[in-house]
Scaffold this active site. Structure first.
Site: not given
Ligand code: NAD
Ligand code: UGA
Length: 468
Positions: A37, A133, A164-165, A168, A223, A225, A279
Site C-alpha cells: 500500500d 476491487s 469480494e463478497f 464488515e 458483484k 448486482a 459500498c
Molecule cells: P480501502 O479504502 O479500505 O482500501 C484501499 C487501499 O488501497 C487504501 O489503503 C489505499 O491507500 C490503497 N491504494 C490506492 N491506490 C493504490 C495504489 N495505486 N497503490 C497501492 N495502494 C493503493 O478500500 P476497501 O474498503 O478495502 O475497498 C476496496 C475495494 O473493494 C473497493 O472497490 C470496494 O468497493 C470493494 N469491496 C469492499 C468491501 C468492504 O467491505 N469494504 C467489500 C467488498 C468489496
Molecule cells: C455489504 C454486503 O453484505 C457484502 O456482501 C459486500 O461484499 C459488501 O457490502 C461490499 O461490497 O462492500 P457491508 O456493507 O460490510 O457488506 O455490511 P452489511 O451487513 O451488508 O450491511 C450494510 C448496511 O445495511 C449496514 O448499515 C447494515 O446495518 C444495514 N442492514 C443490513 C440493515 O439495515 N438491515 C439488514 O437486514 C441488513
C-alpha cells in the site's frame, strides 16, 4: 498448463485487501503473500508489534498473528511486490466520482488505473492480474488494454475478475466459509488456465462446488448486482416500516411472516434507520450510471429508487425524533449511541448516524455521541466533511464525544440508537433513566432494545416500524 501460484501480491491494504489476503496466507502456508500500500501509516499499523491493526474486525488479529512474518508481509514497496509475484490482486478503493463526467454516480477508477499502470511498468515476467476491487462492467478490458500497450517482450498478462463478497464485522468468518468464490475469465485457453490457477489457491480451504467460474463481464456485473439486490431488500423492508408506523402493524412481525416463505428467506430483512457502509450506495449509483450510459433510463430509475428510499428513511427518522420531542429539539441534548455504519466494525463510511447528527445539528440541538470502536478523530473528520461550511470549532460547541453510553445519556432528553452494538443491550437502563431529563425518550433505529422493558422503567420509546 496452469501456473502454480507461489507468490501473491495484493495492491491495497484496506478493508478488503488486508483481511482477504491475510486469510489466503493463513490457509496457504506454501504461498508467500505480500500486501502493499502507498499509505505508510496503514502499513505501519499492519506491522505493529502489538497488533494494533488499522481496521477492527473480529478474528482478524488471530489470523495476522499466525501468518505475519511466516508467509504474510505488509510493505510500502509496491514495485518489489509486483516484480516478485506471479499473481497480483488489485484491491484499491473505487469511490464514487466527486467531479467530472459522471460525478456523483460513476466509480472513480483512477486508483485502479494507477495500480494497473504500475504493474505494466514494473513487471518483468508474466502475471495473472486479478480485479478484486468492485468495478463497473468491462473494466477488465481497459486494464488489459493498458497492460498490453505497455508490456515488455515475453510478459503476458491474464486478467481475472474475482469480486469480494465479505461483509464488515463478519469478514473473517465470511472468508473462512464463503457462500461462493466467483472467478470470471475470458473464455480463451489462457484465460481458463489463469482461472484454474486462482481456483487452486482457493481450493486449499473452499469446497470445489463453491468456486464458481463464469465469464469476465458476468463476474463484474454479478458483484454490482449482488449489492444492489441486498440493498434493495433493506429499502423494501424500510418502505414497509413506514406503512407499519402508520397502520399499527409491527415490522418485526411482518418480516418474520414474509421471511418464512422459503422463496423470500429470513435474512437481511431487518428494518433500520437506513443502510450505510462504503459500498451499497456507491455500487448502486454505479449501476445507475451504467444503465444510463447504456440508454436504459427505466432501469436506471428503478435502481436509483433504492438509494432514494434509503435517504427518505434517514430523513423520516430524524423528523420523527423532532416531532415526538414536541416539534422542537433546539437547545435539547440528544444522546446518539453508535456511530459506525453497523455493529462490530469501526468503519463509519456512509453511516446513517452521520446524517442523523447533521439533522440534529441543523435543528440546533446538542449532541452527545458514544461508539465503542470509532476513534474520536474519525468522528470529527466525518462531521466536518458532512458540514463543510461550518467551522470545526462551531461543531465542537454543539457536539460532545463521550467514553461510555451512560456518560452520553447524562442530562439528555432523548437517546437515539443508531448502531446495533450488543453492549447497548447490557446498559443499566435504570441508571440511564435516572440521569436523564424527563420525560425521557428512547428512539430505537435498530430494533435493538426491549421496548416493553424500557417503557416499564419510565421511558417513552419510539421504535422504527412500530406505531408511536
Ligand atoms: P480501502 O479504502 O479500505 O482500501 C484501499 C487501499 O488501497 C487504501 O489503503 C489505499 O491507500 C490503497 N491504494 C490506492 N491506490 C493504490 C495504489 N495505486 N497503490 C497501492 N495502494 C493503493 O478500500 P476497501 O474498503 O478495502 O475497498 C476496496 C475495494 O473493494 C473497493 O472497490 C470496494 O468497493 C470493494 N469491496 C469492499 C468491501 C468492504 O467491505 N469494504 C467489500 C467488498 C468489496
Ligand atoms: C455489504 C454486503 O453484505 C457484502 O456482501 C459486500 O461484499 C459488501 O457490502 C461490499 O461490497 O462492500 P457491508 O456493507 O460490510 O457488506 O455490511 P452489511 O451487513 O451488508 O450491511 C450494510 C448496511 O445495511 C449496514 O448499515 C447494515 O446495518 C444495514 N442492514 C443490513 C440493515 O439495515 N438491515 C439488514 O437486514 C441488513
Amino acid at each position: 498448463m496452469p501456473v502454480k501460484v507461489s507468490k501473491i501480491c495484493c495492491i491495497g491494504a484496506g478493508y478488503v485487501g488486508g483481511p482477504t489476503c491475510a486469510v489466503i496466507a493463513l490457509k496457504c502456508p506454501h504461498i508467500t503473500v505480500t500486501i502493499v500500500d502507498l499509505n505508510q501509516s496503514r502499513v505501519d499499523a499492519w506491522n505493529s508489534p502489538d497488533f494494533a491493526l488499522p481496521i477492527y474486525e473480529p478474528g482478524l488479529v488471530d489470523v495476522v498473528r499466525q501468518a505475519r512474518g511466516r508467509n504474510l508481509f505488509f510493505s510500502t514497496d509496491v514495485d518489489k511486490g509486483i516484480e516478485e509475484a506471479d499473481l497480483i490482486f488489485v484491491s484499491v478503493n473505487t469511490p464514487t466520482k466527486k467531479s467530472g463526467v459522471g460525478a456523483g454516480f460513476a466509480a472513480d477508477l483512477n486508483y485502479v488505473e494507477l495500480a494497473t499502470r504500475r504493474i505494466a511498468t514494473v513487471a518483468n515476467s508474466s502475471k495473472i492480474v486479478v480485479e478484486k476491487s468492485t468495478v463497473p462492467c468491462r473494466t477488465a478490458e481497459s486494464m488489459r488494454t493498458i497492460l498490453e500497450a505497455n508490456s515488455k517482450p515475453n510478459c503476458r498478462f491474464d486478467i481475472l475478475s474475482n469480486p469480494e463478497f465479505l461483509a464488515e464485522g463478519t469478514a473473517i468468518t465470511d472468508l473462512f466459509k464463503p457462500d461462493r468464490v466467483l472467478i470470471g475469465s475470458l473464455e480463451t485457453r489462457e484465460g481458463v488456465e489463469a482461472c484454474q490457477s486462482l481456483a487452486e489457491v482457493y481450493a486449499n480451504w473452499v469446497p470445489q462446488d463453491r468456486i464458481l467460474t463464469v465469464g469476465l463481464w458476468s463476474s463484474e456485473l454479478s458483484k454490482l448486482a449482488a449489492n444492489a439486490m441486498l440493498a434493495q431488500r433493506i429499502s423494501s423492508i424500510n418502505a414497509l416500516s413506514a406503512i407499519c408506523e402508520a397502520t399499527g402493524a409491527n415490522i418485526d412481525e411482518v418480516a418474520h411472516a414474509i421471511g418464512y416463505d422459503s422463496r423470500i428467506g429470513p435474512k437481511f430483512l431487518k428494518a433500520s434507520v437506513g443502510f450505510g457502509g462504503s459500498c451499497f450506495q456507491k455500487d448502486i449509483l454505479n449501476l445507475v450510471y451504467l444503465s444510463e450510459s447504456l440508454h436504459l433510463p427505466e432501469v436506471a430509475a428503478y435502481w436509483r429508487q433504492v438509494v432514494e428510499m434509503n435517504e427518505y428513511q434517514k430523513r423520516r427518522f430524524s423528523k420523527r425524533v423532532v416531532d415526538t420531542l414536541f416539534n422542537t429539539i433546539t437547545g435539547k441534548r440528544i444522546a446518539v449511541l453508535g456511530f459506525a455504519f453497523k455493529a462490530d466494525t469501526g468503519d463509519t463510511r456512509e453511516s446513517a448516524a452521520i446524517t442523523l447528527i447533521k439533522d440534529f445539528q441543523s435543528e440546533r440541538a446538542f449532541v452527545n455521541i458514544y461508539d465503542p470502536q470509532v476513534e474520536e478523530e474519525q468522528i470529527w473528520n466525518d462531521l466536518s466533511e458532512a458540514s463543510p461550511l461550518i467551522p470545526i470549532e462551531s461543531i465542537k460547541k454543539q457536539v460532545t464525544i463521550c467514553h461510555s453510553a451512560i456518560e452520553a445519556c447524562k442530562n439528555a432528553e432523548a437517546v437515539v440508537i443508531a448502531t446495533e452494538w450488543k453492549e447497548f443491550l447490557e446498559i443499566d437502563w435504570e441508571e440511564v433513566y435516572k440521569g436523564m431529563n424527563k420525560p425521557a425518550f428512547v428512539f430505537d433505529g435498530r430494533l435493538l432494545v426491549d421496548a416493553e422493558k424500557l417503557t416499564k422503567i419510565g421511558f417513552k420509546v419510539t421504535t422504527i416500524g412500530r406505531p408511536s
